[in-house]
Design an enzyme around this catalytic site. Sequence first.
Site, mmCIF file in Angstrom:
data_model
loop_
_atom_site.group_PDB
_atom_site.id
_atom_site.type_symbol
_atom_site.label_atom_id
_atom_site.label_comp_id
_atom_site.label_asym_id
_atom_site.label_seq_id
_atom_site.Cartn_x
_atom_site.Cartn_y
_atom_site.Cartn_z
ATOM 1 N N ASP A 449 0.868 -1.175 0.000
ATOM 2 C CA ASP A 449 0.000 0.000 0.000
ATOM 3 C C ASP A 449 0.912 1.234 0.000
ATOM 4 O O ASP A 449 1.587 1.511 1.000
ATOM 5 C CB ASP A 449 -0.880 -0.045 1.260
ATOM 6 C CG ASP A 449 -1.884 1.101 1.330
ATOM 7 O OD1 ASP A 449 -1.655 2.136 0.675
ATOM 8 O OD2 ASP A 449 -2.879 0.956 2.062
ATOM 9 N N HIS A 450 0.889 1.949 -1.094
ATOM 10 C CA HIS A 450 1.835 3.053 -1.248
ATOM 11 C C HIS A 450 1.527 4.228 -0.324
ATOM 12 O O HIS A 450 2.340 5.135 -0.156
ATOM 13 C CB HIS A 450 1.857 3.516 -2.711
ATOM 14 C CG HIS A 450 3.187 4.068 -3.146
ATOM 15 N ND1 HIS A 450 4.150 4.496 -2.266
ATOM 16 C CD2 HIS A 450 3.721 4.261 -4.378
ATOM 17 C CE1 HIS A 450 5.209 4.925 -2.918
ATOM 18 N NE2 HIS A 450 4.982 4.791 -4.211
#
Length: 477
Positions: A449-450
């Site tokens: 999850d950036h």
Amino acid sequence: MAEVKQARVPDIGGYNDVPVIEVLVAVGDTVKQDQGLVTLESDKASMEVPAPFAGVVRELKVKVGDTISEGALVALIEVADAGGAAATQPEPIVAESQTAPAQPARTAKGTAPVDVATAGAPSANDTAHARVGPAPATATAQSATADRGPGLDPEMAGPRTPPIAFDAAAVAPDKVPHASPAVRLFARELGADLARVQGTARGGRIGKDDVQAFVKSVLAGTSSASGAAALGSGGGLNLIPWPKVDFARFGEIESRPLSKIKKLSGANLHRNWVSIPHVTQFEEADITEMEAFRKRLGEEHKDVKVTPLVFLIKAVVAALQQFPQFNASLDGENLILKKYFHIGIAVDTPDGLVVPVLRDCDRKGLLELSAELAEYSGKAREKKLGPADMAGGCFSISSLGGIGGSAFTPIINAPEVAILGVSRSTMKPVWNGTAFEPRLMLPLSLSYDHRVVDGADAARFTGFLARVLGDLRRLLL
Ligand code: CAO
């Protein structure tokens, strides 16, 4: 000089006797080419019949509730001649009687109706709310008795009830959600506020699919926090409707209901896919020595099957300890860092994917984990997993190594922030500085999850994993 032309239902993909659910124009209205005249709605799709040409609506030949098919006459439109606009002062049209052959409609300039060919329109099967294509502009003469086209209810030949123009302003004078009565009813049934729904049909009209998409986005949490999906301001996906295709038209088909697991996991996967900004980092680990050790373990412990997966679990735990932001979950504006190490394992079952969670993997050895993995994957395939068996995971591993493939992009299992995909190891020539050596290489795919993890950290995480798997002594550090 103006002339009156016939607007007919073009090719609507083989549908017949489709109900008119809405008349979008009134006699005297000036319409643009392609403007919707009426909305048809079958049980599979709704579609607008567009005006094939610009002009003034002189007569409407259908009303709400009529059922019509391809070729049916919808309206008479007075079109402007090359040199001027269509007449702006409509002259009353003499209604056709049910029995008398249709007369050429009197128009402001006394011209006769001209039929418009309807071939070549796109199929209505392609979308749930399609606009049936405008007919080519070539006109051919048509006998008066054929004016209503095939499949037209003879009732329609009688005097018309006044056309029902959609009066959106009467519904909400300050804000006008543009939708048909059927769509309004549908939205009411679902409790959806049409003012918040973004219409994707021509001119921003709201279709059933828009309402469905809105409700889905609210349920999936992709609309704004209040549940008020301000779709137009980026709070929702604002997707065009899902294509509706009558597959049977193209060959034999069989319809099979999705399993309960597939429906549940599908909804979760979809939410995670659309709401988490995924990036996938790829890496290869040299597991030549690890594999030799695993084989020795297998010979020593015949009672339990030791696969590469348990080594991966141990290596992942070490990586989570080293990089705590991967052992975390987003909670609003806070990151919840977990001090325990529960690893979810994606298990393929005949009914779909489930993810049982192996607890406290930091405290368990390879053999214990192997036994648990066998137990949980067995339970999963026998449908014996309870909700508690699948709760509380920190990080998931999805291994397709037993099946094949060289890489894939796994979908994060929310509220986790990363997932490791494992593909099949293969022997590869690896340069050792002086020569190529055959080494067993294991492909790793880390989706993260950036919002929580930066690319540099992901590269460090997978590099760490590769080093640990390449030399298991590092687990002791
Ligand atoms: N490379 C090469 N061989 C591998 C391997 C790898 N990365 N991983 C496993 N293998 C081998 C095993 O050693 C075993 O070989 P032997 O039978 O010769 O001992 C064989 O492949 C089968 O392994 P397995 O699949 O039975 O066991 P596992 O521990 O590797 O995996 C489980 C267990 C439950 C994860 C697996 O059976 C499974 O369901 N995988 C599918 C998961 C899935 O569908 N993920 C996709 C989700 S979509 O995002």
